[in-house]
Write an enzyme that holds these catalytic residues in place. Sequence first.
Site, PDB file in Angstrom:
ATOM      1  N   GLY A  16       0.834  -1.196   0.000  1.00 16.00           N
ATOM      2  CA  GLY A  16       0.000   0.000   0.000  1.00 16.00           C
ATOM      3  C   GLY A  16       0.866   1.242   0.000  1.00 16.00           C
ATOM      4  O   GLY A  16       1.878   1.297   0.705  1.00 16.00           O
ATOM      5  N   GLU A  54      28.682  -7.750  23.017  1.00 13.66           N
ATOM      6  CA  GLU A  54      27.787  -6.628  23.350  1.00 13.66           C
ATOM      7  C   GLU A  54      28.615  -5.351  23.508  1.00 13.66           C
ATOM      8  O   GLU A  54      29.634  -5.355  24.201  1.00 13.66           O
ATOM      9  CB  GLU A  54      27.019  -6.968  24.643  1.00 13.66           C
ATOM     10  CG  GLU A  54      26.330  -5.816  25.332  1.00 13.66           C
ATOM     11  CD  GLU A  54      25.247  -5.133  24.488  1.00 13.66           C
ATOM     12  OE1 GLU A  54      24.424  -5.831  23.879  1.00 13.66           O
ATOM     13  OE2 GLU A  54      25.251  -3.884  24.445  1.00 13.66           O
ATOM     14  N   HIS A  81      -2.410 -22.639  46.257  1.00  9.46           N
ATOM     15  CA  HIS A  81      -1.251 -23.385  46.724  1.00  9.46           C
ATOM     16  C   HIS A  81      -1.287 -24.788  46.144  1.00  9.46           C
ATOM     17  O   HIS A  81      -2.336 -25.415  46.163  1.00  9.46           O
ATOM     18  CB  HIS A  81      -1.239 -23.469  48.250  1.00  9.46           C
ATOM     19  CG  HIS A  81      -0.103 -24.297  48.771  1.00  9.46           C
ATOM     20  ND1 HIS A  81       1.191 -23.830  48.781  1.00  9.46           N
ATOM     21  CD2 HIS A  81      -0.064 -25.570  49.251  1.00  9.46           C
ATOM     22  CE1 HIS A  81       1.981 -24.778  49.271  1.00  9.46           C
ATOM     23  NE2 HIS A  81       1.241 -25.836  49.559  1.00  9.46           N
TER      24      HIS A  81
HETATM   25  P1  FAD Z   1       5.012  -5.653  12.004  1.00 13.92           P
HETATM   26  O1  FAD Z   1       4.698  -6.853  12.795  1.00 13.92           O
HETATM   27  O2  FAD Z   1       6.405  -5.467  11.529  1.00 13.92           O
HETATM   28  O3  FAD Z   1       4.016  -5.682  10.755  1.00 13.92           O
HETATM   29  C1  FAD Z   1       4.084  -4.770   9.725  1.00 13.92           C
HETATM   30  C2  FAD Z   1       3.467  -5.405   8.500  1.00 13.92           C
HETATM   31  O4  FAD Z   1       3.256  -4.409   7.515  1.00 13.92           O
HETATM   32  C3  FAD Z   1       4.363  -6.457   7.834  1.00 13.92           C
HETATM   33  O5  FAD Z   1       3.587  -7.572   7.456  1.00 13.92           O
HETATM   34  C4  FAD Z   1       4.907  -5.740   6.617  1.00 13.92           C
HETATM   35  O6  FAD Z   1       5.255  -6.624   5.559  1.00 13.92           O
HETATM   36  C5  FAD Z   1       3.704  -4.877   6.256  1.00 13.92           C
HETATM   37  N1  FAD Z   1       4.015  -3.710   5.443  1.00 13.92           N
HETATM   38  C6  FAD Z   1       5.020  -2.821   5.590  1.00 13.92           C
HETATM   39  N2  FAD Z   1       4.915  -1.836   4.674  1.00 13.92           N
HETATM   40  C7  FAD Z   1       3.822  -2.115   3.942  1.00 13.92           C
HETATM   41  C8  FAD Z   1       3.170  -1.461   2.855  1.00 13.92           C
HETATM   42  N3  FAD Z   1       3.630  -0.316   2.368  1.00 13.92           N
HETATM   43  N4  FAD Z   1       2.075  -2.050   2.329  1.00 13.92           N
HETATM   44  C9  FAD Z   1       1.572  -3.220   2.815  1.00 13.92           C
HETATM   45  N5  FAD Z   1       2.138  -3.859   3.862  1.00 13.92           N
HETATM   46  C10 FAD Z   1       3.242  -3.301   4.413  1.00 13.92           C
HETATM   47  N6  FAD Z   1       7.319  -8.614  20.600  1.00 13.92           N
HETATM   48  C11 FAD Z   1       6.660  -9.083  21.668  1.00 13.92           C
HETATM   49  O7  FAD Z   1       5.811  -8.373  22.215  1.00 13.92           O
HETATM   50  N7  FAD Z   1       6.884 -10.331  22.164  1.00 13.92           N
HETATM   51  C12 FAD Z   1       7.808 -11.153  21.615  1.00 13.92           C
HETATM   52  O8  FAD Z   1       7.995 -12.277  22.081  1.00 13.92           O
HETATM   53  C13 FAD Z   1       8.531 -10.700  20.494  1.00 13.92           C
HETATM   54  N8  FAD Z   1       9.439 -11.486  19.905  1.00 13.92           N
HETATM   55  C14 FAD Z   1      10.108 -11.034  18.811  1.00 13.92           C
HETATM   56  C15 FAD Z   1      11.072 -11.849  18.261  1.00 13.92           C
HETATM   57  C16 FAD Z   1      11.788 -11.423  17.169  1.00 13.92           C
HETATM   58  C17 FAD Z   1      12.839 -12.336  16.555  1.00 13.92           C
HETATM   59  C18 FAD Z   1      11.513 -10.149  16.595  1.00 13.92           C
HETATM   60  C19 FAD Z   1      12.224  -9.679  15.375  1.00 13.92           C
HETATM   61  C20 FAD Z   1      10.548  -9.327  17.148  1.00 13.92           C
HETATM   62  C21 FAD Z   1       9.852  -9.757  18.278  1.00 13.92           C
HETATM   63  N9  FAD Z   1       8.905  -8.954  18.899  1.00 13.92           N
HETATM   64  C22 FAD Z   1       8.250  -9.408  20.000  1.00 13.92           C
HETATM   65  C23 FAD Z   1       8.586  -7.611  18.388  1.00 13.92           C
HETATM   66  C24 FAD Z   1       7.296  -7.660  17.544  1.00 13.92           C
HETATM   67  O9  FAD Z   1       7.473  -8.589  16.498  1.00 13.92           O
HETATM   68  C25 FAD Z   1       6.975  -6.291  16.993  1.00 13.92           C
HETATM   69  O10 FAD Z   1       6.944  -5.334  18.040  1.00 13.92           O
HETATM   70  C26 FAD Z   1       5.626  -6.301  16.297  1.00 13.92           C
HETATM   71  O11 FAD Z   1       5.616  -7.225  15.236  1.00 13.92           O
HETATM   72  C27 FAD Z   1       5.271  -4.907  15.758  1.00 13.92           C
HETATM   73  O12 FAD Z   1       4.035  -4.964  15.145  1.00 13.92           O
HETATM   74  P2  FAD Z   1       3.639  -3.960  13.969  1.00 13.92           P
HETATM   75  O13 FAD Z   1       2.239  -4.306  13.604  1.00 13.92           O
HETATM   76  O14 FAD Z   1       3.960  -2.589  14.361  1.00 13.92           O
HETATM   77  O15 FAD Z   1       4.625  -4.307  12.759  1.00 13.92           O
HETATM   78  P1  NAI Z   2      17.652  -4.791  21.539  1.00 11.16           P
HETATM   79  O1  NAI Z   2      17.501  -3.332  21.528  1.00 11.16           O
HETATM   80  O2  NAI Z   2      16.865  -5.599  22.486  1.00 11.16           O
HETATM   81  O3  NAI Z   2      19.177  -5.173  21.793  1.00 11.16           O
HETATM   82  C1  NAI Z   2      20.202  -4.721  20.977  1.00 11.16           C
HETATM   83  C2  NAI Z   2      21.517  -4.876  21.715  1.00 11.16           C
HETATM   84  O4  NAI Z   2      22.560  -4.672  20.796  1.00 11.16           O
HETATM   85  C3  NAI Z   2      21.685  -3.853  22.833  1.00 11.16           C
HETATM   86  O5  NAI Z   2      22.123  -4.502  24.004  1.00 11.16           O
HETATM   87  C4  NAI Z   2      22.721  -2.899  22.264  1.00 11.16           C
HETATM   88  O6  NAI Z   2      23.524  -2.301  23.265  1.00 11.16           O
HETATM   89  C5  NAI Z   2      23.534  -3.838  21.383  1.00 11.16           C
HETATM   90  N1  NAI Z   2      24.239  -3.165  20.296  1.00 11.16           N
HETATM   91  C6  NAI Z   2      23.807  -2.141  19.517  1.00 11.16           C
HETATM   92  N2  NAI Z   2      24.738  -1.815  18.608  1.00 11.16           N
HETATM   93  C7  NAI Z   2      25.791  -2.655  18.800  1.00 11.16           C
HETATM   94  C8  NAI Z   2      27.048  -2.822  18.170  1.00 11.16           C
HETATM   95  N3  NAI Z   2      27.421  -2.057  17.148  1.00 11.16           N
HETATM   96  N4  NAI Z   2      27.866  -3.783  18.635  1.00 11.16           N
HETATM   97  C9  NAI Z   2      27.500  -4.587  19.665  1.00 11.16           C
HETATM   98  N5  NAI Z   2      26.330  -4.467  20.312  1.00 11.16           N
HETATM   99  C10 NAI Z   2      25.466  -3.520  19.877  1.00 11.16           C
HETATM  100  O7  NAI Z   2      17.407  -5.246  20.014  1.00 11.16           O
HETATM  101  P2  NAI Z   2      17.151  -6.668  19.364  1.00 11.16           P
HETATM  102  O8  NAI Z   2      17.614  -7.757  20.259  1.00 11.16           O
HETATM  103  O9  NAI Z   2      17.683  -6.550  17.986  1.00 11.16           O
HETATM  104  O10 NAI Z   2      15.596  -6.736  19.292  1.00 11.16           O
HETATM  105  C11 NAI Z   2      14.861  -5.699  18.656  1.00 11.16           C
HETATM  106  C12 NAI Z   2      13.578  -5.470  19.349  1.00 11.16           C
HETATM  107  O11 NAI Z   2      12.661  -6.508  19.040  1.00 11.16           O
HETATM  108  C13 NAI Z   2      13.662  -5.493  20.870  1.00 11.16           C
HETATM  109  O12 NAI Z   2      14.091  -4.283  21.394  1.00 11.16           O
HETATM  110  C14 NAI Z   2      12.244  -5.754  21.236  1.00 11.16           C
HETATM  111  O13 NAI Z   2      11.542  -4.558  21.177  1.00 11.16           O
HETATM  112  C15 NAI Z   2      11.783  -6.688  20.129  1.00 11.16           C
HETATM  113  N6  NAI Z   2      11.834  -8.069  20.607  1.00 11.16           N
HETATM  114  C16 NAI Z   2      11.054  -8.419  21.664  1.00 11.16           C
HETATM  115  C17 NAI Z   2      11.082  -9.697  22.169  1.00 11.16           C
HETATM  116  C18 NAI Z   2      10.262 -10.019  23.355  1.00 11.16           C
HETATM  117  O14 NAI Z   2       9.404  -9.230  23.698  1.00 11.16           O
HETATM  118  N7  NAI Z   2      10.475 -11.153  23.996  1.00 11.16           N
HETATM  119  C19 NAI Z   2      11.916 -10.738  21.565  1.00 11.16           C
HETATM  120  C20 NAI Z   2      12.732 -10.247  20.499  1.00 11.16           C
HETATM  121  C21 NAI Z   2      12.659  -8.962  20.030  1.00 11.16           C
END
Ligand code: FAD
Ligand code: NAI
Length: 476
Positions: free
Chosen positions: A122, A213, A455
């Site tokens: 979009g 890190e 409990h």
């Molecule tokens: P997104 O989930 O990124 O969705 C955006 C969507 O929009 C995508 O499908 C994309 O393709 C689509 N899009 C983008 N531009 C366009 C366009 N122009 N037209 C049409 N479609 C488009 N958060 C948690 O709370 N708990 C977790 O356990 C957790 N684990 C994570 C693990 C990993 C490995 C990662 C990378 C992230 C994790 N997160 C977790 C973070 C979480 O995934 C994001 O905060 C969340 O997905 C954000 O939701 P969103 O709807 O903003 O965007």
């Molecule tokens: P993060 O922000 O959690 O961690 C990034 C880490 O990389 C930080 O500790 C930072 O100091 C370090 N870093 C940054 N630049 C660096 C460099 N040049 N060299 C070495 N270390 C460096 O980001 P991450 O793990 O990529 O995850 C992104 C986001 O996705 C999270 O912040 C979170 O919001 C979301 N997420 C949430 C999860 C959950 O809720 N369980 C699981 C996974 C992701």
Amino acid sequence: MSKQFDVIVIGGGPGGYIAAIRAAQLGFNTACIDDWKNAQGGPAPGGTCTNVGCIPSKALLQSSEHYEQAAHHFADHGIGVKGLSIDVAKMIGRKDTVVKQNNDGILYLFKKNKVTFFHGRGSFVKASEGGYEIAVAGAANESLVGKHIIVATGSNARALPGAEFDEERILSNDGALRIGEVPKKLGVIGSGVIGLEMGSVWRRLGSEVTVLEALPTFLAAVDEQVAKEAGKAFAKQGLKIELGVKIGEIKKPAKKGVSVAYTDAKGGAQTLEVDKLIVSIGRVPNTNGLNADAVGLKLDERGAIVVDGDCKTNLPNVWAVGDVVRGPMLAHKAEEEGVAVAERIAGQHGHVNFNTIPWVIYTSPEIAWVGQTEQQLKAEGRAYKAGSFPFMANGRARALGDTTGFVKFLADAKTDEILGVHIVGPFASELIAEAVVAMEFKASAEDIARICHAHPSLSEATKEAALAVDKRTLNF
Ligand code: FAD
Ligand code: NAI
């Protein structure tokens, strides 16, 4: 002729698809556009969270935890396992099935709630009479007009300069979730949430994992005591974490592997040689292909869409939610914003309390918290009381065979209002919900201490930690 909608949501991740469902529930004629493709090129709504984030990572964490339990902990229960093995292809296949169930679930929810779904990209075309014109580029090209637009385009992994993701050797979260065989040596840059979760998955399956890190402090945003306890547990498990490093050149030798040059905390030149490298150093807001300029949608210097506290952008009737705006990049934060925006469009009072958004890191031990950390309260000069209770003294934790960690309460010194709850230990992800409810209702620590908890349950540790604020634990 453009198709007309009351609300058009761009992006079908947790922010977008939930916003679309809530808008439709409120009686709006709603469309949701999402461009994620599955392996066959078909629609895969759910965004990062469903496809390469929350859901698949938790599926692999579960599989690898089963393996770890069978390899190291079943024996404590008198259960012998001979010839334990891991079929990585099957584990990844199961994860893909879980993802597909979630994609299909969202498509079903769209149908059930009468949200019109468009599979494609979009982009803004122009402001038009009656709203905004949005083009959809996909299998079929469409022209839509919406009175209200909700942008929920999410975020992408941040790459290190000079080390682009190839998803074969240098992996973002995407590649990290589909490694084909257990790497002998795995490097991770960034000991944040992804680094720890994905590092744990592959360590449990037998990889030698080294996490590099930049910051000198481990899990700097987490309560110090919790970070210390978790750090000890990870070290015991064999996860090597080096703090205070400066990453230098990252090279891919001719045939295989990755070599990472870095300076250690003492200034020494080091090289880490690994089979695969996960780079998890944070994520960047995604507005690629949105054509924000066409309508003058304002972005900040990080590329995030500028919004106010209510998710309003600089344009009338254009809203933005989730990872593409300020605030924590969490699926549940995106969802809450999506609901609140739909309700605001309907003239209701949408509500998101940023002070009570829980955080969970799904490692073992799990880490979960809500509210302020002890170091934040100290920095603010706020008078507080702390109380904690170890899982070691909890009957259910002993029966589970997992007594790592504790529950910790921080409460206002005068009013006893709960200011933060921090948990490291078994099922912290589930236990934190009680603390979120308590804080949302502005409960005092004594309120929790006076509530009957089943409990034996881990939740008794929460009650005891609340009692500890008043120095009157019963079981410790
Ligand atoms: P997104 O989930 O990124 O969705 C955006 C969507 O929009 C995508 O499908 C994309 O393709 C689509 N899009 C983008 N531009 C366009 C366009 N122009 N037209 C049409 N479609 C488009 N958060 C948690 O709370 N708990 C977790 O356990 C957790 N684990 C994570 C693990 C990993 C490995 C990662 C990378 C992230 C994790 N997160 C977790 C973070 C979480 O995934 C994001 O905060 C969340 O997905 C954000 O939701 P969103 O709807 O903003 O965007
Ligand atoms: P993060 O922000 O959690 O961690 C990034 C880490 O990389 C930080 O500790 C930072 O100091 C370090 N870093 C940054 N630049 C660096 C460099 N040049 N060299 C070495 N270390 C460096 O980001 P991450 O793990 O990529 O995850 C992104 C986001 O996705 C999270 O912040 C979170 O919001 C979301 N997420 C949430 C999860 C959950 O809720 N369980 C699981 C996974 C992701």
